[in-house]
Design an enzyme around this catalytic site. Structure first.
Site, PDB file in Angstrom:
ATOM      1  N   ASP A 105      49.481  46.883  31.704  1.00  0.00           N
ATOM      2  CA  ASP A 105      48.632  47.507  32.718  1.00  0.00           C
ATOM      3  C   ASP A 105      49.333  47.591  34.077  1.00  0.00           C
ATOM      4  OD1 ASP A 105      45.950  48.317  33.725  1.00  0.00           O
ATOM      5  OD2 ASP A 105      46.161  46.479  34.905  1.00  0.00           O
ATOM      6  N   GLU A 144      51.671  51.465  30.965  1.00  0.00           N
ATOM      7  CA  GLU A 144      50.689  52.264  31.692  1.00  0.00           C
ATOM      8  C   GLU A 144      51.283  52.521  33.070  1.00  0.00           C
ATOM      9  OE1 GLU A 144      46.862  52.887  34.183  1.00  0.00           O
ATOM     10  OE2 GLU A 144      47.884  50.975  34.163  1.00  0.00           O
TER      11      GLU A 144
HETATM   12  C1  GLC Z   1      44.985  50.152  35.432  1.00  0.00           C
HETATM   13  C2  GLC Z   1      43.667  50.353  34.725  1.00  0.00           C
HETATM   14  C3  GLC Z   1      42.582  50.555  35.733  1.00  0.00           C
HETATM   15  C4  GLC Z   1      42.521  49.356  36.628  1.00  0.00           C
HETATM   16  C5  GLC Z   1      43.896  49.021  37.214  1.00  0.00           C
HETATM   17  C6  GLC Z   1      43.925  47.660  37.819  1.00  0.00           C
HETATM   18  O1  GLC Z   1      45.387  51.260  36.134  1.00  0.00           O
HETATM   19  O2  GLC Z   1      43.754  51.435  33.843  1.00  0.00           O
HETATM   20  O3  GLC Z   1      41.343  50.787  35.113  1.00  0.00           O
HETATM   21  O4  GLC Z   1      41.614  49.599  37.672  1.00  0.00           O
HETATM   22  O5  GLC Z   1      44.898  49.034  36.248  1.00  0.00           O
HETATM   23  O6  GLC Z   1      44.026  46.671  36.836  1.00  0.00           O
END
Ligand code: GLC
Length: 654
Positions: free
Chosen positions: A294, A336
């Protein structure tokens, strides 16, 4: 190699024999030999990135040994079933590249309430051809607001509302028995402020010294905030939060990139890296096969930059990936990184020189370009922007997606917009206007997310069905518009199922679920409109999925077909390039793929509400392309294929 790195290697060589003896002792001859061999293979990918990040301040050979010993302990504790999976995956390294790989993404609670209920829904997933299940954040979050579970207070416990860690292991086992892989999130940029590490840091426990970042006054925070764009400008501007108890009780500005209760970890401290490694490996041993890393771009902070994609961030991911592979070779990392196209490909290891990093990454650019194309009814920007992206390393793949749980941020670069003669800012504003339904002929029913009055920026929330016009047409009782909405949704999925890599189906899209407004009744959710596109599963609607006369039946049927056909097309395997084509009509997004053992595949998608014509002459030389799957009957006249409004074709050599 620098003189310093050379010294690290020498120091390492002195340590290695004792370490290997311990490995053989701990794991036995067979497993120990496998571990030792993996270590040899990945050693450079550990030592060099660790040296790049920590070399100035830390004894790297010692750090590397500590890290390898954490991996060794995890390898020793790895359950037998997972070791067998490791064996299979070491033989079949490309397992996640196969066209059979197809993902489904859902919130446990919203899909089936509790983990214990999940196994009974595996048949539903199997109907869609799913082989990869991403369960949205499910580790123990802080109480109250928790950013959809992205504020974790314990990585070794499951959110008690969803079940127990044992239930999660049972889910992993049940999935594995059906040849499906479990994916979960690793929130590695930050923890909840309630996490044991954060509390230990606050109270001055030396074990957690320097785990987080705080400043006594605004001088340094102001300097960082001057160049770092805020993630949540409307309710959490800036990247720092004042915490009275910080800095030994004198108070300080704690680094909080996201919400104030999500405290950024300090990766400049190598103990943080080792602590996070321990958590990931522990989860790997519970049966997680794919880790969604993430918010990776934020890991490393550097003054005077936008705080994203720093070289150290890549080095950290390289080291983590090597270490996790060492103990649990069946696992892969998915990045991500929702960043500009030129910054995205490096997360797959494509730097000046290849460095194994993440195995999968979200193809954010494809997602954005698809929505942009539908709004402009023209695919030229998409062809241009996707066509100029660097190729990805052969051992890696994209995950392709239409919609996820987050807002859509318009990653259309100014340069790409300018190549169309457009102004980047105006185009992004047009997309916001269009998808929030404020633009004249818009079919979309989305909403603006995080409007920033200072910059005029905003992002978009809303389900696929709402953004495609299905919601609007149903509300207005407009059958023709509904037909177009369905075609739009199917068109988007026809692209992501065939663009190369692992396609992800976002829960509810298979039933065209509309925006969910129930979040407004929950004070912990009401201020975050991303919940409108995180609907509750509608099992009554799912009950209609086999009836082709219903909306659900049509959409579900199409998604089944896309998956079933995809499985047999070798050219759709990840690991080879997608090449964008010009077929003589800018309304058509066209691409080809090829795999060394297959013929060519060509995908065609008409993004406009009017018919397009594909000049088949432009595909001459690509081989004996035959129709494989299409939205409409094939109509060719004089070497020209008529592609009806919002229609698609998949063509492939037999
Ligand atoms: C990522 C997640 C998002 C979240 C962020 C902080 O971007 O997809 O939903 O708010 O991380 O953890």
């Amino acid at each position: 190699m620098s003189e310093r790195t050379r010294r690290v290697w020498t120091a390492w060589q002195e340590r290695q024999p004792r370490l290997i003896a311990d490995v053989l002792d701990a794991l036995g001859r067979s497993e120990g030999t496998a571990f030792g061999t993996r270590l040899n293979v990945c050693l450079a990918d550990l030592i060099e990135p660790l040296d790049a990040v920590y070399g100035g301040s830390t004894d790297i050979a010692d750090l590397c040994e500590r890290a390898v010993r954490i991996a060794l302990a995890a390898a020793g504790a790895r359950p037998e079933e997972l070791r067998l999976l490791d064996r299979r995956r070491e033989v079949d390294r490309d397992w996640f590249q196969r066209p059979r790989m197809q993902g489904y993404v859902c919130y446990t609670e919203r899909f089936c309430e509790k983990l214990a209920n999940l196994p009974e829904h595996i048949d539903y997933l199997a109907e869609l051809g799913v082989t990869y299940l991403h369960l949205m954040p499910l580790l123990q979050p802080r109480p109250g607001e928790n950013d959809g579970g992205y504020a974790v207070m314990d990585y070794r416990a499951v959110d008690s509302r969803l079940g127990t860690m044992h239930d999660l292991e049972e889910v992993a086992t049940a999935l594995r028995s059906r040849d499906m892989s479990l994916c979960i999130d690793v929130v590695l940029n930050h923890t909840a402020r309630e996490h044991r590490w954060a509390q230990g840091w606050l109270t001055g426990d030396p074990a957690y010294a320097d785990f987080y970042i705080a400043f006594p006054d605004r001088t340094i925070p102001d300097a960082f905030d001057a160049t770092i764009p805020p993630v949540f400008p409307d309710r959490a501007p800036g990247s720092f939060t004042w915490v009275d108890a910080a800095l030994g009780g004198t108070g300080g500005w704690v680094w909080t990139t996201f919400w104030p209760y999500q405290w950024d970890l300090n990766y400049a401290n190598p103990d943080v890296l080792l602590a996070m490694l321990g958590e990931i490996l522990w989860l790997a041993n519970r049966g997680v096969e794919i880790f969604r890393m993430d918010a990776v771009p934020f890991l490393w902070k550097r003054l005077g930059t936008n705080g994203l994609n720093q070289p150290e961030t890549h080095s950290l991911m390289q080291a983590l990936n090597g270490l996790v592979r060492l103990a649990a070779p069946a696992t892969v990392f998915k990045a991500e990184a929702i960043v500009a196209p030129e910054d995205l490909v490096p997360y797959l290891g494509a730097h000046d020189r290849y460095r194994p990093e993440c195995d999968l990454a979200y193809h954010n650019q494809l997602m954005v370009m698809l929505w942009s194309s539908l709004a402009t009814k023209d695919a030229e920007l998409a062809r241009h922007a996707l066509g100029r992206m660097d190729p990805i390393p052969p051992g890696t793949s994209w995950v392709t997606y239409v919609r996820g749980h987050d807002d859509i941020g318009w990653a259309v670069t100014d340069t790409d917009a300018a190549s169309m003669g457009w102004n980047g800012f105006s185009h992004r504003r047009f997309l916001n206007d269009f998808y929030s339904g404020r633009y004249g002929d818009s079919f979309a029913r989305g909403a603006l997310f995080q409007q920033n009055p200072l910059t005029g920026d905003a992002r978009i929330s809303g389900t696929t069905a709402a953004l495609c016009g299905i919601e609007d047409s149903l509300d207005r009782g407009d059958a023709a518009a509904l037909e177009q909405g369905v075609r739009r949704l199917v068109l988007l999925y026809s692209v992501i199922y065939a663009f190369g890599g692992v396609p992800l189906l976002y829960m509810g899209d298979e039933l065209a679920l509309r925006n969910d407004r129930t979040y407004l009744d929950d004070p912990a959710l009401a201020a975050d409109n991303r919940w409108m596109h995180r609907p509750w599963m509608d099992w009554a609607a799912a009950g209609r999925r086999h009836d082709p006369e219903t909306l659900e039946g049509r959409v579900f049927g199409w998604l089944q077909r896309l998956g079933a056909v995809r499985r047999d097309v070798l050219a759709l395997r990840g690991g080879t390039d997608t090449v964008l084509l010009d077929v003589g009509d800018n309304k058509v997004l066209a691409w080809r793929r090829r795999h060394p053992r297959s013929g060519t595949f060509v995908g065609l998608a008409n993004v406009a509400d009017t018919d397009a014509v594909v000049d088949l002459g432009r595909l001459a030389g690509l081989g004996d392309l035959q129709p494989v799957l299409g939205s409409d009957p094939m109509e060719v006249t004089d070497g020209r294929l008529r592609l009806p409004a919002l229609g698609f074709w998949w063509l492939a050599e037999p």
